[in-house]
Design a protein around this motif. Structure first.
Motif, PDB file in Angstrom:
ATOM      1  N   LYS A  58       0.833  -1.205   0.000  1.00 56.61           N
ATOM      2  CA  LYS A  58       0.000   0.000   0.000  1.00 56.61           C
ATOM      3  C   LYS A  58       0.868   1.256   0.000  1.00 56.61           C
ATOM      4  CE  LYS A  58      -4.018   2.040   2.115  1.00 56.61           C
ATOM      5  NZ  LYS A  58      -5.145   1.856   2.975  1.00 56.61           N
ATOM      6  N   ILE A  59       1.935   1.248   0.775  1.00 52.37           N
ATOM      7  CA  ILE A  59       2.856   2.388   0.801  1.00 52.37           C
ATOM      8  C   ILE A  59       3.438   2.613  -0.587  1.00 52.37           C
ATOM      9  CG2 ILE A  59       5.116   3.186   1.635  1.00 52.37           C
ATOM     10  CD1 ILE A  59       4.404   1.844   4.332  1.00 52.37           C
ATOM     11  N   GLN A  60       3.891   1.536  -1.216  1.00 49.55           N
ATOM     12  CA  GLN A  60       4.499   1.672  -2.531  1.00 49.55           C
ATOM     13  C   GLN A  60       3.476   2.153  -3.555  1.00 49.55           C
ATOM     14  OE1 GLN A  60       6.661  -1.743  -3.947  1.00 49.55           O
ATOM     15  NE2 GLN A  60       7.790  -0.502  -5.400  1.00 49.55           N
ATOM     16  N   LYS A  61       2.261   1.661  -3.488  1.00 55.24           N
ATOM     17  CA  LYS A  61       1.215   2.057  -4.431  1.00 55.24           C
ATOM     18  C   LYS A  61       0.854   3.528  -4.260  1.00 55.24           C
ATOM     19  CE  LYS A  61      -3.573   1.180  -5.658  1.00 55.24           C
ATOM     20  NZ  LYS A  61      -4.799   0.526  -5.243  1.00 55.24           N
ATOM     21  N   ASN A  62       0.698   3.973  -3.013  1.00 51.27           N
ATOM     22  CA  ASN A  62       0.254   5.339  -2.743  1.00 51.27           C
ATOM     23  C   ASN A  62       1.355   6.380  -2.847  1.00 51.27           C
ATOM     24  OD1 ASN A  62      -2.372   4.519  -2.291  1.00 51.27           O
ATOM     25  ND2 ASN A  62      -2.062   4.244  -0.104  1.00 51.27           N
ATOM     26  N   SER A  63       2.587   5.982  -2.626  1.00 48.41           N
ATOM     27  CA  SER A  63       3.656   6.983  -2.580  1.00 48.41           C
ATOM     28  C   SER A  63       4.819   6.690  -3.513  1.00 48.41           C
ATOM     29  CB  SER A  63       4.195   7.095  -1.162  1.00 48.41           C
ATOM     30  OG  SER A  63       4.796   5.869  -0.771  1.00 48.41           O
ATOM     31  N   ASN A  64       4.805   5.531  -4.130  1.00 49.83           N
ATOM     32  CA  ASN A  64       5.889   5.124  -5.024  1.00 49.83           C
ATOM     33  C   ASN A  64       7.238   5.049  -4.300  1.00 49.83           C
ATOM     34  OD1 ASN A  64       6.580   4.142  -7.541  1.00 49.83           O
ATOM     35  ND2 ASN A  64       7.249   6.134  -8.285  1.00 49.83           N
ATOM     36  N   ILE A  65       7.188   4.721  -3.006  1.00 48.05           N
ATOM     37  CA  ILE A  65       8.412   4.526  -2.228  1.00 48.05           C
ATOM     38  C   ILE A  65       8.684   3.033  -2.159  1.00 48.05           C
ATOM     39  CG2 ILE A  65       9.521   4.765   0.018  1.00 48.05           C
ATOM     40  CD1 ILE A  65       7.811   7.196   0.538  1.00 48.05           C
ATOM     41  N   ASN A  66       9.900   2.657  -2.443  1.00 50.50           N
ATOM     42  CA  ASN A  66      10.327   1.270  -2.393  1.00 50.50           C
ATOM     43  C   ASN A  66      10.298   0.786  -0.938  1.00 50.50           C
ATOM     44  OD1 ASN A  66      11.966  -1.067  -2.212  1.00 50.50           O
ATOM     45  ND2 ASN A  66      13.041  -0.476  -4.061  1.00 50.50           N
ATOM     46  N   PRO A  67       9.693  -0.374  -0.668  1.00 50.78           N
ATOM     47  CA  PRO A  67       9.668  -0.902   0.700  1.00 50.78           C
ATOM     48  C   PRO A  67      11.051  -1.024   1.333  1.00 50.78           C
ATOM     49  CG  PRO A  67       8.172  -2.138  -0.669  1.00 50.78           C
ATOM     50  CD  PRO A  67       8.933  -1.211  -1.587  1.00 50.78           C
ATOM     51  N   GLU A  68      12.068  -1.315   0.551  1.00 48.85           N
ATOM     52  CA  GLU A  68      13.427  -1.399   1.093  1.00 48.85           C
ATOM     53  C   GLU A  68      13.885  -0.047   1.626  1.00 48.85           C
ATOM     54  OE1 GLU A  68      16.143  -3.195  -1.683  1.00 48.85           O
ATOM     55  OE2 GLU A  68      14.780  -4.872  -2.038  1.00 48.85           O
ATOM     56  N   ASP A  69      13.491   1.033   0.953  1.00 45.65           N
ATOM     57  CA  ASP A  69      13.836   2.372   1.429  1.00 45.65           C
ATOM     58  C   ASP A  69      13.132   2.678   2.745  1.00 45.65           C
ATOM     59  OD1 ASP A  69      15.443   2.763  -0.789  1.00 45.65           O
ATOM     60  OD2 ASP A  69      13.877   3.799  -1.928  1.00 45.65           O
ATOM     61  N   VAL A  70      11.887   2.224   2.886  1.00 46.32           N
ATOM     62  CA  VAL A  70      11.149   2.404   4.135  1.00 46.32           C
ATOM     63  C   VAL A  70      11.880   1.686   5.270  1.00 46.32           C
ATOM     64  CG1 VAL A  70       8.992   1.936   5.360  1.00 46.32           C
ATOM     65  CG2 VAL A  70       8.923   2.711   2.987  1.00 46.32           C
ATOM     66  N   LEU A  71      12.314   0.473   5.007  1.00 44.12           N
ATOM     67  CA  LEU A  71      13.035  -0.289   6.028  1.00 44.12           C
ATOM     68  C   LEU A  71      14.350   0.379   6.408  1.00 44.12           C
ATOM     69  CD1 LEU A  71      12.333  -3.936   4.826  1.00 44.12           C
ATOM     70  CD2 LEU A  71      11.360  -2.766   6.814  1.00 44.12           C
ATOM     71  N   LYS A  72      15.045   0.948   5.433  1.00 44.91           N
ATOM     72  CA  LYS A  72      16.303   1.655   5.718  1.00 44.91           C
ATOM     73  C   LYS A  72      16.047   2.852   6.616  1.00 44.91           C
ATOM     74  CE  LYS A  72      18.663   0.422   1.435  1.00 44.91           C
ATOM     75  NZ  LYS A  72      19.131   0.927   0.145  1.00 44.91           N
ATOM     76  N   ALA A  87      13.461   3.273   8.631  1.00 42.97           N
ATOM     77  CA  ALA A  87      13.042   2.750   9.938  1.00 42.97           C
ATOM     78  C   ALA A  87      14.259   2.313  10.750  1.00 42.97           C
ATOM     79  CB  ALA A  87      12.066   1.597   9.755  1.00 42.97           C
ATOM     80  N   ASP A  88      15.195   1.646  10.106  1.00 43.13           N
ATOM     81  CA  ASP A  88      16.399   1.196  10.794  1.00 43.13           C
ATOM     82  C   ASP A  88      17.240   2.382  11.264  1.00 43.13           C
ATOM     83  OD1 ASP A  88      18.090  -0.982  11.687  1.00 43.13           O
ATOM     84  OD2 ASP A  88      19.492  -0.344  10.106  1.00 43.13           O
ATOM     85  N   SER A  89      17.286   3.437  10.461  1.00 43.61           N
ATOM     86  CA  SER A  89      18.117   4.595  10.804  1.00 43.61           C
ATOM     87  C   SER A  89      17.551   5.402  11.968  1.00 43.61           C
ATOM     88  CB  SER A  89      18.300   5.502   9.591  1.00 43.61           C
ATOM     89  OG  SER A  89      17.125   6.211   9.300  1.00 43.61           O
ATOM     90  N   VAL A  90      16.260   5.250  12.257  1.00 40.81           N
ATOM     91  CA  VAL A  90      15.661   6.052  13.330  1.00 40.81           C
ATOM     92  C   VAL A  90      15.212   5.223  14.529  1.00 40.81           C
ATOM     93  CG1 VAL A  90      14.905   7.868  11.761  1.00 40.81           C
ATOM     94  CG2 VAL A  90      13.336   6.013  12.334  1.00 40.81           C
ATOM     95  N   LYS A  91      15.568   3.958  14.559  1.00 42.90           N
ATOM     96  CA  LYS A  91      15.072   3.122  15.652  1.00 42.90           C
ATOM     97  C   LYS A  91      15.559   3.577  17.023  1.00 42.90           C
ATOM     98  CE  LYS A  91      18.265  -0.664  14.772  1.00 42.90           C
ATOM     99  NZ  LYS A  91      18.316  -2.050  14.353  1.00 42.90           N
ATOM    100  N   ASN A  92      16.651   4.309  17.090  1.00 42.91           N
ATOM    101  CA  ASN A  92      17.131   4.840  18.371  1.00 42.91           C
ATOM    102  C   ASN A  92      17.007   6.363  18.432  1.00 42.91           C
ATOM    103  OD1 ASN A  92      17.919   2.315  19.484  1.00 42.91           O
ATOM    104  ND2 ASN A  92      19.699   2.337  18.141  1.00 42.91           N
ATOM    105  N   ALA A  93      16.204   6.926  17.528  1.00 45.77           N
ATOM    106  CA  ALA A  93      16.060   8.379  17.474  1.00 45.77           C
ATOM    107  C   ALA A  93      15.253   8.901  18.657  1.00 45.77           C
ATOM    108  CB  ALA A  93      15.379   8.784  16.170  1.00 45.77           C
TER     109      ALA A  93
END
Length: 86
Positions: free
Chosen positions: A11-25, A27-33
């Motif tokens: 759904k994210i990729q369909k609505n925003s054209n963002i690659n799921p792998e980029d979302v995971l990256k 998410a990983d970069s902010v897990k301790n934010a």
């Protein structure tokens, strides 16, 4: 990845054209934010808007940042969607 996660990423990729792998990256970069730090949150919001290639007014950015910093994010998808579409 379970079916719920796959459906959400599709759904994210369909609505925003963002690659799921980029979302995971991201998410990983902010897990301790520190999400109570306005500068950190504002940078993340801007980064995500740029990734999605979606223009964001200063007013919308401020509302999203304040909702996150003040821990007042909506708990349901309809309210969350409404916040991002304003």
């Amino acid at each position: 990845m379970n079916n719920f996660q796959k459906g959400m990423f599709d759904k994210i990729q369909k609505n925003s054209n963002i690659n799921p792998e980029d979302v995971l990256k991201v998410a990983d970069s902010v897990k301790n934010a520190n999400f109570s730090d306005e500068r950190t949150v504002r940078g993340l919001v801007r980064h995500l808007a740029k990734m999605a290639d979606k223009p964001m007014t200063k007013e919308k950015e401020d509302k999203i940042v304040q909702a996150i910093v003040n821990n007042k994010m909506p708990g349901d998808m309809q309210s969350l969607n409404h916040l991002f579409k304003k």
